[in-house]
Design a protein around this motif. Sequence first.
Motif: not given
Length: 200
Positions: A1-8, A42-46, A50-53, A114-117
């Motif tokens: 989410m932090v990187f989504a905000l950075l990209g945004f 940005v949309v994908s990371l957000v 949420i899906a991960a949480a 690749l790494l998020s699982g």
Amino acid sequence: MVFALLGFSALVTEVATLVARGRFVPANFFSYFTVESNVMAVVSLVVGSIAAATGFTSRRLDVARGAVALYMTTVVLVFVTLLSNRPADELTAVPWDNTVLHYIMPVVVLADWLLSGRAAAVGYRLALLWLAVPLAYALYTLVRGPLAGFYPYPFMDPALHGYPTVLLTCLVLGVVLAVLAIVVAAGPRWVRPARPGLPG
């Protein structure tokens, strides 16, 4: 989410700076593959966060995240090979945005894939459908270019290189992206072999 905000924030900064300079043309700004891909990132990371949480899993989400990983890998690949020698002010309105949009975000999105699982490998035939977006983008750019008098990237401008060279460049990129799509699709299978892949 932090990187989504950075990209945004990088995208918003670009828009705000161009508006302040009287140079913001929405149709041109959103005609950059970098901008389009970073919006998707940005949309994908957000959505992925949420899906991960929440523990949510979805085949469609995996396919979409894989597609975005391919497009963002394309962004950094094309930038490094074809655009990195261009003056900085031709690439982004603000220097730090260049680093965020062309380097940090692509690396983050690919690493997340690749790494998020959370992602399953995608079948090769399904992954090749990801190429529909770059193909549509190329057609859109070549059709809109002479009508609007604007090409987002020099290597796609027939006035600079001629149509044969531009078309050859697009063909070579298409082949490279097809191979890259297969590699990106299979990436989770190689990194995390325990989770089965998605058919296609």
